[in-house]
Motif scaffolding. Structure first.
Motif, PDB file in Angstrom:
ATOM      1  N   ALA A   1       0.827  -1.205   0.000  1.00  0.00           N
ATOM      2  CA  ALA A   1       0.000   0.000   0.000  1.00  0.00           C
ATOM      3  C   ALA A   1       0.862   1.257   0.000  1.00  0.00           C
ATOM      4  CB  ALA A   1      -0.941  -0.004   1.205  1.00  0.00           C
ATOM      5  N   LEU A   2       1.973   1.236   0.732  1.00  0.00           N
ATOM      6  CA  LEU A   2       2.887   2.383   0.762  1.00  0.00           C
ATOM      7  C   LEU A   2       3.481   2.622  -0.619  1.00  0.00           C
ATOM      8  CD1 LEU A   2       4.553   4.556   2.163  1.00  0.00           C
ATOM      9  CD2 LEU A   2       6.169   2.770   2.885  1.00  0.00           C
ATOM     10  N   ALA A   3       3.894   1.558  -1.296  1.00  0.00           N
ATOM     11  CA  ALA A   3       4.447   1.701  -2.641  1.00  0.00           C
ATOM     12  C   ALA A   3       3.419   2.314  -3.589  1.00  0.00           C
ATOM     13  CB  ALA A   3       4.915   0.342  -3.162  1.00  0.00           C
ATOM     14  N   ALA A   4       2.154   1.875  -3.475  1.00  0.00           N
ATOM     15  CA  ALA A   4       1.109   2.430  -4.334  1.00  0.00           C
ATOM     16  C   ALA A   4       0.861   3.901  -4.009  1.00  0.00           C
ATOM     17  CB  ALA A   4      -0.184   1.628  -4.162  1.00  0.00           C
ATOM     18  N   ALA A   5       0.977   4.281  -2.735  1.00  0.00           N
ATOM     19  CA  ALA A   5       0.788   5.683  -2.351  1.00  0.00           C
ATOM     20  C   ALA A   5       1.870   6.561  -2.967  1.00  0.00           C
ATOM     21  CB  ALA A   5       0.799   5.815  -0.830  1.00  0.00           C
ATOM     22  N   VAL A   6       3.088   6.053  -3.044  1.00  0.00           N
ATOM     23  CA  VAL A   6       4.167   6.797  -3.696  1.00  0.00           C
ATOM     24  C   VAL A   6       3.877   6.951  -5.185  1.00  0.00           C
ATOM     25  CG1 VAL A   6       6.620   6.749  -4.281  1.00  0.00           C
ATOM     26  CG2 VAL A   6       5.883   6.067  -1.992  1.00  0.00           C
ATOM     27  N   VAL A   7       3.349   5.901  -5.803  1.00  0.00           N
ATOM     28  CA  VAL A   7       3.001   5.965  -7.229  1.00  0.00           C
ATOM     29  C   VAL A   7       1.943   7.033  -7.476  1.00  0.00           C
ATOM     30  CG1 VAL A   7       1.954   4.683  -9.139  1.00  0.00           C
ATOM     31  CG2 VAL A   7       3.652   3.572  -7.677  1.00  0.00           C
ATOM     32  N   VAL A   8       0.969   7.161  -6.558  1.00  0.00           N
ATOM     33  CA  VAL A   8      -0.079   8.174  -6.698  1.00  0.00           C
ATOM     34  C   VAL A   8       0.532   9.555  -6.890  1.00  0.00           C
ATOM     35  CG1 VAL A   8      -1.861   9.433  -5.425  1.00  0.00           C
ATOM     36  CG2 VAL A   8      -1.910   6.940  -5.469  1.00  0.00           C
ATOM     37  N   ALA A   9       1.585   9.862  -6.134  1.00  0.00           N
ATOM     38  CA  ALA A   9       2.214  11.183  -6.206  1.00  0.00           C
ATOM     39  C   ALA A   9       2.778  11.461  -7.593  1.00  0.00           C
ATOM     40  CB  ALA A   9       3.317  11.293  -5.158  1.00  0.00           C
ATOM     41  N   PHE A  10       3.142  10.411  -8.330  1.00  0.00           N
ATOM     42  CA  PHE A  10       3.725  10.593  -9.664  1.00  0.00           C
ATOM     43  C   PHE A  10       2.673  10.619 -10.765  1.00  0.00           C
ATOM     44  CE2 PHE A  10       7.350   9.027  -7.237  1.00  0.00           C
ATOM     45  CZ  PHE A  10       8.364   9.869  -7.682  1.00  0.00           C
TER      46      PHE A  10
END
Length: 409
Positions: free
Chosen positions: A391-400
């Motif tokens: 979930a943390l990795a996906a949250a970082v992707v959201v920012a991009f």
């Protein structure tokens, strides 16, 4: 006459906000979202008595919960798209009307087949969840919607927390059928309020296109997938906790229930923080911070396990960060899904909800292969930490992939 307003920094909507939503209308939307989750487990304490009255095995009567969840996912899948096509208000009013009739049908069901059919029809109320989310977004300016959804999320958590207590009390003193009479009464009250307060928020422009075309557009959107991939594992962690905690931690049922209540309490705290600060913090920052909190909490739990801390609080204390993280995550992620696809916000909200439920179920099914072995606190915490990292990795992707998530307005 002067209007009674909340303090400017409270985050709560004013009597008439710049987004055009009144206090009374916001309360109705919160009630709609709360009622959409209340029936899920309100009958859980009464299942043995219902099975006994209808003279069926407990496995069959359990469909009243499991089957309800499946129909709920299907309703959420289609109701959002229907609200884009026909409008938010009609979908909410029809959903409430069907729910009232279904609740009455459950209350007077003569046999198990009739009962299960009406119980499945009760899941129509799930449509109000999407309607409430989208209506809040469409009556909010900028990121104010994240704050408002945060306050509404407190009701999502409290309704299922209080549901079994309410249902068990009604069953004890008045019989299990009274539960459905009360649900019908709740539905009738909220239907009356909705007719008076719930105005249409969808513009005619948003009602065109085809269902399949809308789904295809969403499934081809990197932003949509990024938000769903935050939401699904966030919910999956909770499912793993619910399935694994009773296997790994001993004690009486009452004690276990008390400790497990720390997670929804954490969700309420997280939702309140989202309500208070969601409009002031960029969505991506909020999501990343939320997922980091969960990861740090679970990692701390593993450290306590590694030094042989065996008190239940050494497990449940860190797990409270699951609820805290989800209370921060889900309102922001839902707003991100809808804000990124404003022309089909209902379809986006419904599809994201259905995919999140399905994804979470898949996650817990895979994790269950490990929990079926002699489950330990370390095994459960490790499984949850792995999913939290996803979930943390996906949250970082959201920012991009969603530039708007990096702004506060």
């Amino acid at each position: 006459m002067t209007k009674d307003r909340h303090p400017p920094d409270s985050g709560m909507p004013d009597a008439e906000t710049s987004g055009g939503i009144s206090k009374s209308r916001f309360v109705v939307l919160v009630l709609l979202s709360a009622l959409s989750v209340l029936p899920v487990n309100i009958i859980s304490p009464s299942l043995p008595k219902i099975a006994m009255e209808f003279d069926v095995d407990f496995e069959l009567i359990s469909l009243a919960v499991a089957g309800y969840a499946i129909v709920t996912a299907l309703v959420e899948l289609v109701s959002g798209a229907m609200s884009d096509r026909f409008g938010r208000r009609p979908v909410a009013l029809v959903s409430l009307s069907v729910f009232i009739l279904a609740s009455i049908g459950c209350a007077f069901a003569p046999d198990i087949v009739v009962f299960l059919v009406f119980r499945a029809m009760q899941a129509s109320i799930a449509a109000c969840f999407c309607v409430a989310l989208v209506a809040i977004r469409e009556t909010s300016d900028g990121h104010d919607g994240t704050s408002r959804v945060g306050y509404a999320a407190m009701a999502w958590a409290m309704a299922p927390m209080l549901g079994p207590t309410l249902g068990g009390t009604l069953d004890e003193f008045l019989g299990w059928r009274t539960i459905f009479v009360v649900l019908a009464a709740f539905g009738a009250i909220i239907l009356s309020l909705s007719k008076r307060e719930l105005s249409e928020t969808a513009s005619p422009v948003r009602r065109g296109g085809t269902y399949l075309g809308a789904y295809a557009r969403l499934l081809s959107s990197a932003g949509f997938w990024a938000y769903v991939l935050v939401m699904a594992p966030s919910s999956g962690i909770l499912y793993i906790f619910l399935a694994g905690a009773p296997l790994a931690v001993g004690g009486s049922s009452a004690t276990l229930g008390l400790f497990m209540g720390m997670v929804p309490a954490g969700f309420i705290c997280g939702s309140f923080l989202t309500g208070r600060y969601g409009s002031k913090v960029p969505r991506a920052t909020l999501l990343i911070a939320a997922r980091l909190l969960t990861c740090v909490g679970l990692l701390f739990g593993l450290l306590l396990y590694g030094v042989d801390m065996t008190h239940p609080l050494a497990f449940f204390g860190p797990c409270m960060f699951i609820g805290l993280g989800n209370g921060l995550t889900l309102p922001a992620a839902n707003m991100g899904v809808m804000s990124s696809h404003k022309d089909m916000a209902g379809t986006a909200a419904g599809l994201a909800a259905a995919m999140s439920i399905g994804g979470a179920a898949l996650i817990v099914a895979v994790a269950g292969q490990f929990l079926n072995r002699p489950a330990t606190v370390g095994t459960i915490l490790s499984a949850m930490l792995i999913v939290a990292a996803m979930a943390l990795a996906a949250a970082v992707v959201v920012a991009f992939v969603d530039p708007a998530s990096r702004r506060t307005n």
